[in-house]
Design an enzyme around this catalytic site. Structure first.
Site, PDB file in Angstrom:
ATOM      1  N   HIS A 121     -68.418   4.666   0.831  1.00  0.00           N
ATOM      2  CA  HIS A 121     -68.749   4.958  -0.557  1.00  0.00           C
ATOM      3  C   HIS A 121     -69.841   6.028  -0.550  1.00  0.00           C
ATOM      4  O   HIS A 121     -70.627   6.126   0.395  1.00  0.00           O
ATOM      5  CB  HIS A 121     -69.260   3.670  -1.221  1.00  0.00           C
ATOM      6  CG  HIS A 121     -69.433   3.738  -2.692  1.00  0.00           C
ATOM      7  ND1 HIS A 121     -70.534   4.331  -3.274  1.00  0.00           N
ATOM      8  CD2 HIS A 121     -68.672   3.276  -3.713  1.00  0.00           C
ATOM      9  CE1 HIS A 121     -70.439   4.236  -4.586  1.00  0.00           C
ATOM     10  NE2 HIS A 121     -69.313   3.587  -4.889  1.00  0.00           N
ATOM     11  N   ASP A 198     -72.885  -2.320   4.551  1.00  0.00           N
ATOM     12  CA  ASP A 198     -72.640  -2.280   3.109  1.00  0.00           C
ATOM     13  C   ASP A 198     -71.691  -3.429   2.779  1.00  0.00           C
ATOM     14  O   ASP A 198     -70.495  -3.362   3.069  1.00  0.00           O
ATOM     15  CB  ASP A 198     -72.037  -0.923   2.740  1.00  0.00           C
ATOM     16  CG  ASP A 198     -71.591  -0.837   1.284  1.00  0.00           C
ATOM     17  OD1 ASP A 198     -71.612  -1.861   0.583  1.00  0.00           O
ATOM     18  OD2 ASP A 198     -71.200   0.266   0.857  1.00  0.00           O
ATOM     19  N   GLN A 201     -68.320  -5.018  -1.119  1.00  0.00           N
ATOM     20  CA  GLN A 201     -66.978  -5.565  -1.332  1.00  0.00           C
ATOM     21  C   GLN A 201     -66.707  -6.825  -0.526  1.00  0.00           C
ATOM     22  O   GLN A 201     -65.784  -7.579  -0.847  1.00  0.00           O
ATOM     23  CB  GLN A 201     -65.918  -4.505  -0.983  1.00  0.00           C
ATOM     24  CG  GLN A 201     -65.963  -3.259  -1.835  1.00  0.00           C
ATOM     25  CD  GLN A 201     -65.600  -3.524  -3.286  1.00  0.00           C
ATOM     26  OE1 GLN A 201     -64.852  -4.446  -3.598  1.00  0.00           O
ATOM     27  NE2 GLN A 201     -66.134  -2.711  -4.185  1.00  0.00           N
ATOM     28  N   LYS A 224     -70.506  -7.735  -8.409  1.00  0.00           N
ATOM     29  CA  LYS A 224     -69.225  -7.851  -7.711  1.00  0.00           C
ATOM     30  C   LYS A 224     -68.960  -9.277  -7.221  1.00  0.00           C
ATOM     31  O   LYS A 224     -67.896  -9.560  -6.678  1.00  0.00           O
ATOM     32  CB  LYS A 224     -69.157  -6.852  -6.557  1.00  0.00           C
ATOM     33  CG  LYS A 224     -69.187  -5.390  -7.018  1.00  0.00           C
ATOM     34  CD  LYS A 224     -69.024  -4.433  -5.862  1.00  0.00           C
ATOM     35  CE  LYS A 224     -69.339  -2.994  -6.240  1.00  0.00           C
ATOM     36  NZ  LYS A 224     -68.364  -2.414  -7.178  1.00  0.00           N
ATOM     37  N   CYS A 362     -65.409   7.006  -5.713  1.00  0.00           N
ATOM     38  CA  CYS A 362     -66.654   7.358  -5.023  1.00  0.00           C
ATOM     39  C   CYS A 362     -66.464   7.423  -3.509  1.00  0.00           C
ATOM     40  O   CYS A 362     -67.373   7.089  -2.734  1.00  0.00           O
ATOM     41  CB  CYS A 362     -67.784   6.385  -5.372  1.00  0.00           C
ATOM     42  SG  CYS A 362     -68.369   6.561  -7.072  1.00  0.00           S
TER      43      CYS A 362
END
Length: 404
Positions: A121, A198, A201, A224, A362
């Site tokens: 991202h 990261d 997700q 999220k 993104c």
């Protein structure tokens, strides 16, 4: 609890869009919120709205207790050893930037190397580009194969004594690929590099234990994981967080201030300057508790069933191509339709009450790698149903017929 019963806890799913029942397949961008999260927000503002940590009156103490309860819940949610390792941020983006501006500026120098992947991202690309430009460091990229998986042999070949940081996405927001994080971390540590993951997700789909994972930093966003917007978590190993310089100056992050010198607060408050996002942080606990009570295994089983069902349906549509066919995926499908612009598909599906995401998500470098401007992305959550996928398939057939 049955999935249908869980679905009924999300009030927004009862609304109509363009005269049609809402079908929400934009969960990778943000998830919808269960009533318990909405209630937690309302309860704070109607019963004990006050600033935290410094007040001695009843409302301030109640707000402080609720705020810090979220920290303990977040610690358990990702398997951190200590509450001091949980830093509240505005989201994954701020967490990554915090590490770049503090640990990065302290530890990255001329000629040093940072490794990211080809599926990152923008929030896990741009901060490192800024840092490399400032410090004269080199940014290297792990390539992505045609299935949307990292080329691990190349990654291991990139590692060397100059590698100071590896920062990679756990789950791709554009492809759904689950990366081999344990292998990535072990290889990086062998050359003395630190690793940031990261988890924007992955936190909602996968079981996360940062201690067992042995990552140095891990960031995720509240919105999220069925929680509010504007709040997130950065995990860092305690010894690293203690050694890093401060990020922002102001109230709360200090011990004592004089005009001659300021001394800084202990963890985790060292990195939490100013009045925080109290209400949303408190409501984040309700979201994390909701996931825990539902059970990630239950959520994952349902989402995997939806993914398999949708994949089979998509593969039967002439001219439709799925982008990203990794062996390990979460419940997300990105696709293109021959001769049709993704944005046109998104608009026509919205006219049928179906929400998908279109564009580059993104991840412009990733789209360039596949030679496309963007994709149509349908991402599934615990409250989605096969009947909604059927509606999407019907909508796609209508759309293709209209645009062909």
């Amino acid at each position: 609890m049955a999935i249908l019963d869980l679905r009924q806890q999300f009030p927004i799913l009862n609304r109509m869009v363009k005269g049609k029942p809402l079908v929400y397949f934009d969960n990778a961008a943000t998830s919808q919120k269960p009533q318990v999260v909405i209630d937690a927000l309302t309860h704070y503002y109607t019963h004990y709205n006050a600033n935290i940590h410094r007040g001695i009156h009843t409302l301030a103490e109640e707000a402080t207790m609720a705020y810090e309860a979220t920290r303990r819940t977040a610690q358990e949610f990702i398997g951190a050893v200590s509450e001091e390792e949980i830093i509240f941020t505005r989201g994954t983006t701020e967490g990554i930037n915090l590490v770049a501006y503090t640990w990065g500026r302290q530890n990255i120098g001329t000629g040093d190397e940072i490794i990211i992947s080809g599926m990152e991202h923008h929030s896990n690309i741009v901060p490192w580009q800024i840092l490399c430009e400032e410090k004269g460091a080199v940014l290297k990229v792990i390539p992505v194969n045609d299935n949307g998986e990292l080329v691990m042999d190349t990654y291991k070949a990139l590692l060397n004594s100059k590698t100071k940081l590896v920062s990679v996405v756990h789950v791709s927001n554009s492809l759904g690929t689950v990366n081999p994080i344990k292998e990535i971390i072990e290889a990086a540590h062998q050359v003395g590099a630190k690793v940031l993951i990261d988890g924007a997700q992955s936190a909602v789909h996968l079981d996360i234990n940062v201690h067992e994972m042995d990552c140095d930093f891990f960031a995720f966003s509240g919105h999220k994981v069925y929680g509010p917007t504007g709040v997130g978590v950065l995990y860092g190993k305690k010894e690293l967080l203690e050694s890093m310089p401060v990020f922002q100056g102001g109230g709360e992050m200090i011990k004592e201030v004089t005009f001659e010198k300021t001394t800084y607060n202990d963890l985790p408050y060292k990195y939490e300057a100013g009045t925080p996002n109290i209400a949303d942080t408190i409501a984040l606990k309700a979201a994390l508790d909701f996931i825990k009570e539902t059970g990630k295994a239950t959520i994952r089983a349902h989402e995997e069933e939806l993914l398999a069902y949708a994949t089979a349906q998509f593969q039967a549509i002439p001219g439709l191509k799925i982008i990203g066919n990794a062996k390990e995926k979460v419940s997300l499908i990105s696709f293109i339709i021959k001769g049709v612009h993704p944005q046109d598909v998104g608009v026509l599906l919205d006219n049928q009450g179906i929400a998908v995401r279109t564009g580059h998500h993104c991840t412009q470098p990733l789209m360039a790698r596949f030679g496309i401007p963007g994709t149509i992305r349908a991402s599934f959550a615990l409250y989605n149903q096969k009947e909604e996928i059927d509606a999407l398939i019907t909508g796609l057939h209508k759309t293709i017929k209209m645009l062909s």
